[in-house]
Design a protein around this motif. Sequence first.
Motif, PDB file in Angstrom:
ATOM      1  N   ALA A 143       0.811  -1.216   0.000  1.00 16.94           N
ATOM      2  CA  ALA A 143       0.000   0.000   0.000  1.00 16.94           C
ATOM      3  C   ALA A 143       0.849   1.272   0.000  1.00 16.94           C
ATOM      4  O   ALA A 143       0.351   2.348  -0.349  1.00 16.94           O
ATOM      5  CB  ALA A 143      -0.940   0.006   1.198  1.00 16.94           C
ATOM      6  N   LEU A 144       2.115   1.168   0.385  1.00 12.88           N
ATOM      7  CA  LEU A 144       2.988   2.352   0.407  1.00 12.88           C
ATOM      8  C   LEU A 144       3.393   2.794  -0.990  1.00 12.88           C
ATOM      9  O   LEU A 144       3.826   3.930  -1.187  1.00 12.88           O
ATOM     10  CB  LEU A 144       4.244   2.062   1.237  1.00 12.88           C
ATOM     11  N   PHE A 145       3.275   1.894  -1.965  1.00 13.11           N
ATOM     12  CA  PHE A 145       3.728   2.192  -3.325  1.00 13.11           C
ATOM     13  C   PHE A 145       2.539   2.134  -4.278  1.00 13.11           C
ATOM     14  O   PHE A 145       1.838   1.138  -4.362  1.00 13.11           O
ATOM     15  CB  PHE A 145       4.787   1.173  -3.756  1.00 13.11           C
ATOM     16  N   GLN A 146       2.324   3.189  -4.975  1.00 12.08           N
ATOM     17  CA  GLN A 146       1.227   3.225  -5.937  1.00 12.08           C
ATOM     18  C   GLN A 146       1.754   3.700  -7.277  1.00 12.08           C
ATOM     19  O   GLN A 146       1.804   4.900  -7.545  1.00 12.08           O
ATOM     20  CB  GLN A 146       0.105   4.115  -5.432  1.00 12.08           C
ATOM     21  N   PRO A 147       2.165   2.788  -8.110  1.00  7.25           N
ATOM     22  CA  PRO A 147       2.092   1.340  -7.942  1.00  7.25           C
ATOM     23  C   PRO A 147       3.418   0.744  -7.467  1.00  7.25           C
ATOM     24  O   PRO A 147       4.422   1.436  -7.371  1.00  7.25           O
ATOM     25  CB  PRO A 147       1.795   0.873  -9.359  1.00  7.25           C
ATOM     26  N   MET A 148       3.410  -0.576  -7.212  1.00  8.08           N
ATOM     27  CA  MET A 148       4.622  -1.339  -6.908  1.00  8.08           C
ATOM     28  C   MET A 148       4.883  -2.291  -8.072  1.00  8.08           C
ATOM     29  O   MET A 148       4.003  -3.042  -8.484  1.00  8.08           O
ATOM     30  CB  MET A 148       4.445  -2.146  -5.623  1.00  8.08           C
ATOM     31  N   VAL A 149       6.103  -2.226  -8.594  1.00  7.63           N
ATOM     32  CA  VAL A 149       6.469  -3.028  -9.761  1.00  7.63           C
ATOM     33  C   VAL A 149       7.742  -3.808  -9.453  1.00  7.63           C
ATOM     34  O   VAL A 149       8.718  -3.226  -8.961  1.00  7.63           O
ATOM     35  CB  VAL A 149       6.705  -2.135 -11.007  1.00  7.63           C
ATOM     36  N   VAL A 150       7.726  -5.113  -9.740  1.00  9.62           N
ATOM     37  CA  VAL A 150       8.901  -5.960  -9.539  1.00  9.62           C
ATOM     38  C   VAL A 150       9.400  -6.388 -10.922  1.00  9.62           C
ATOM     39  O   VAL A 150       8.683  -7.062 -11.675  1.00  9.62           O
ATOM     40  CB  VAL A 150       8.571  -7.194  -8.670  1.00  9.62           C
ATOM     41  N   LEU A 151      10.635  -5.994 -11.221  1.00  9.64           N
ATOM     42  CA  LEU A 151      11.221  -6.235 -12.540  1.00  9.64           C
ATOM     43  C   LEU A 151      12.330  -7.279 -12.462  1.00  9.64           C
ATOM     44  O   LEU A 151      12.881  -7.535 -11.397  1.00  9.64           O
ATOM     45  CB  LEU A 151      11.789  -4.929 -13.102  1.00  9.64           C
ATOM     46  N   LYS A 152      12.630  -7.860 -13.603  1.00 11.02           N
ATOM     47  CA  LYS A 152      13.690  -8.866 -13.657  1.00 11.02           C
ATOM     48  C   LYS A 152      15.060  -8.210 -13.646  1.00 11.02           C
ATOM     49  O   LYS A 152      15.229  -7.062 -14.061  1.00 11.02           O
ATOM     50  CB  LYS A 152      13.543  -9.722 -14.912  1.00 11.02           C
ATOM     51  N   GLY A 153      16.049  -8.983 -13.167  1.00  9.11           N
ATOM     52  CA  GLY A 153      17.428  -8.517 -13.204  1.00  9.11           C
ATOM     53  C   GLY A 153      17.809  -7.726 -11.975  1.00  9.11           C
ATOM     54  O   GLY A 153      17.156  -7.799 -10.933  1.00  9.11           O
ATOM     55  N   GLY A 154      18.900  -6.955 -12.101  1.00  9.38           N
ATOM     56  CA  GLY A 154      19.383  -6.183 -10.976  1.00  9.38           C
ATOM     57  C   GLY A 154      20.350  -5.117 -11.414  1.00  9.38           C
ATOM     58  O   GLY A 154      20.976  -5.211 -12.481  1.00  9.38           O
ATOM     59  N   LEU A 155      20.498  -4.074 -10.567  1.00 10.41           N
ATOM     60  CA  LEU A 155      21.373  -2.943 -10.886  1.00 10.41           C
ATOM     61  C   LEU A 155      22.564  -2.856  -9.952  1.00 10.41           C
ATOM     62  O   LEU A 155      23.459  -2.034 -10.177  1.00 10.41           O
ATOM     63  CB  LEU A 155      20.571  -1.632 -10.815  1.00 10.41           C
ATOM     64  N   SER A 156      22.606  -3.672  -8.903  1.00  7.92           N
ATOM     65  CA  SER A 156      23.696  -3.570  -7.929  1.00  7.92           C
ATOM     66  C   SER A 156      24.973  -4.165  -8.497  1.00  7.92           C
ATOM     67  O   SER A 156      24.952  -5.050  -9.372  1.00  7.92           O
ATOM     68  CB  SER A 156      23.311  -4.305  -6.632  1.00  7.92           C
TER      69      SER A 156
END
Length: 842
Positions: A485-498
């Motif tokens: 609920a804190l994120f409008q919207p919440m999106v989970v993507l593939k991969g990583g940036l770290s």
Amino acid sequence: MSSPAKVFDPAFQSVGQRVGTEIWRIENFQPVALPKSEHGKFYMGDSYIVLQTSSGKGGAYHYDIHFWFGKDTSQDEAGTAAIKTVELDAVLGGRAVQHRELQGHESDKFLSYFKPCIIPLEGGVASGFKNPEEEEFETRLYVCKGKRAVKVKQVPFARSLLNHDDVFILDTQNKIYQFNGANSNIQERAKALEVIPYLKEKYHEGKCDVAIVEDGKLDTESDSGEFWVLFGGFAPIGKKVASDDEVIPETTPAKLYSIIEGDVKAVEGELSKSILENNRCYMLDCGSEIFVWVGRVTTVDERKASSQVAEGFVASQNRPKSTRITRFIQGYETQAFKSKFDSWPAGSTAPGAEEGRGKVAALLKQQGIGVKGMAKGAPVNEEVPPLLEGGGKMELWRINGSAKTPLPKEDVGKFYSGDCYIVLYTYHSGDRKEDYFLCCWIGKDSIEEDRKMAARLANTMSNSLKGRPVQGRILQGKEPPQFIALFQPMVVLKGGLSLGYKKFIAEKDLTDETYTQESIALIRVSGTAIHNSKAVQVDAVATSLDSAECFLLQSGSSVFTWHGNQSTFEHQQLATKVAELLKPGVALKHAKEGTESSAFWFALGGKQSYTSDKISQETVRDPRLFTYSLNKGKFEVEEVHNFSQDDLLTEDIMILDTHAEVFVWVGQSVDSKEKQSAFEVGQKYIDMAVSLEHLSPHVPLYKVTEGNEPSFFTVYFSWDAAKAMVQGNSFQKKLALLLGIGHSAENQDRSNGSRGGPTQRASALAALSSAFNASPGKSSQVRTNLMGQIKVVQGRELKLWLHYPLHSINHLIKRPLLLGHLRQVRVPASCCCSCSIFSSFS
């Protein structure tokens, strides 16, 4: 199995049809139902059967049957109660868990039905007992034991029964005194305070003074004086002498026996669930507790015999009276039983058990929280749980090596499966000061080094905020409602940036699937409300589509929205928001299921068939509260039954398992080193519950500190904010609530610290004067403000027992009032406490 009709007792007609307690007393070897007004009254000469019906899964009922034996009950009556218990179980379909309860050794679960306590009464049905409310008032002395459920035992009114290790309650006609032994447990003192209102209502119509007397700390002088005068004057009390009833049985390694025609035969080998055959009965001996396991394909006669065998086994082994016997049928095993096995494979739940909404919906409704779909049969996902207040400050960091990189505002809501994040949300809850929600979000493809660094940095942040944040560990795919609920919207993507993820991909020579603005990506949009709306990147192929959802398809600079025929308007709105987050200002190309363009199918590698299976709902079960211990290095838990806010004791760490989440609650008075181990405790519990209760290993885990409980924790209790504000240890808190919220522990300490003074001096001298003016030949009960105790013997002869340094006595006997009246001064040779006389008498 025999038909229930063959063993049906008329007293058990229509039992177990509603949530609550039903009780039968054995009279002339038959069960006789007791009216509600008699519930909680147990006579020492009788035997009882108690049925507790609770709401189970999906509306089904869960049954616990307890057969209680008074210490003076006959063996024939006790045997009748045990046999009738098996018959009652048969009437209920053989699904009940059965517990043997002996007076003075009752289980916490049994006592939880009769809060705050039960006080067994003299006599029984055969002896024509009297109603205690009709008897002339009698001064009674009780000893109270137990940190979670208090056991109250009446003992003879004699000073010789007092000791330094226990908590006592003295109930007199005008005042109730609680005497805290110097070595007694703080939590037992707190629990005993719950008994006082019960006694006030039972014997004093709710109107009676209350006094606390501390062993060795005479803080409330007049109360202490009154207390000791009732015992004939002060004298040192002796050491506790343990009785046979107080012998605590040892827990021994579990040993399994099979029960064959009334005999027990040891079963060799490792404890394994596969040993238990459904057409036989078994007994598991754990020393302090005996479990009787009954196969589902057994007769009523075999079940009766198994209970009798367990009773005979305990007697033949000369086990202590407190040895527990618990019996259940296959499929209804208790957690305590299953924990004795290395694992408890799935597929062993009771037949026909349905998963339901549990206790949460009822609690939400009770507390006036807006809930949709409360009608029976409503979908689980329409229950809106408590969410964090909006309008707070959101801060996000991505773990990057040994540091955390803050995310720009435009990237808030984007999470990559190869990365770990720290989320800090600062908000205001009602009139409270700032509250904090601090979580680590762990991507399913993230590396171990990043996971450990996220936990370490989050812990550092929590410490910098003085431990006030609700601290959580959230794994990808198990995000709880208040997080989403804190994120409008919440999106989970593939991969990583770290850097760590990129290095890992390169070293393993793996394909980097990290989402970019130009790549082909398919994103599934699901959810119907603010607390469950989430978008997740899936494989960019046609088989990933689902008629019940909406999808975004990115192909280079083009973005398509695809609306499944069963999708909702809320899905479509969320899809638009997700597109704006990923590619601000993009012109969307809309495609409804069945009207797709060739460009749409080309981006997915061609048209293929797909399903319309809905995502299965999370299992919802009744929340459970546990304490934990480490027994010889083994992590063990003990359930707190029928729990309430009062069970959260400030000296403890507690575990609340809602099945959807696990909370570790840390009291303010817990040792600082133990506080740091909260997440380790939670993980040990999860590891155990995964094996025994089939809890998800990825369940969200929270650390909640006392005084900073969020709404999504307090919803599982009937929460009283006023109780949470009281300071001090568990005894001081309960005492402040008993005497009134305004009477805080700090105020009490200050008032007790003002020793001497004109008022106390005048009261003390007045008490002495009344003692000396007593008529000859009469005994006088003196109430005094002195820290010593006064007893008048044979008119004007005064005996003064003093527990003070000798120089203080000299100050006293110099007073003119005492000259000519003091006949005997006796100073104990040994002192059990460190007391001093008022300096104001000099």
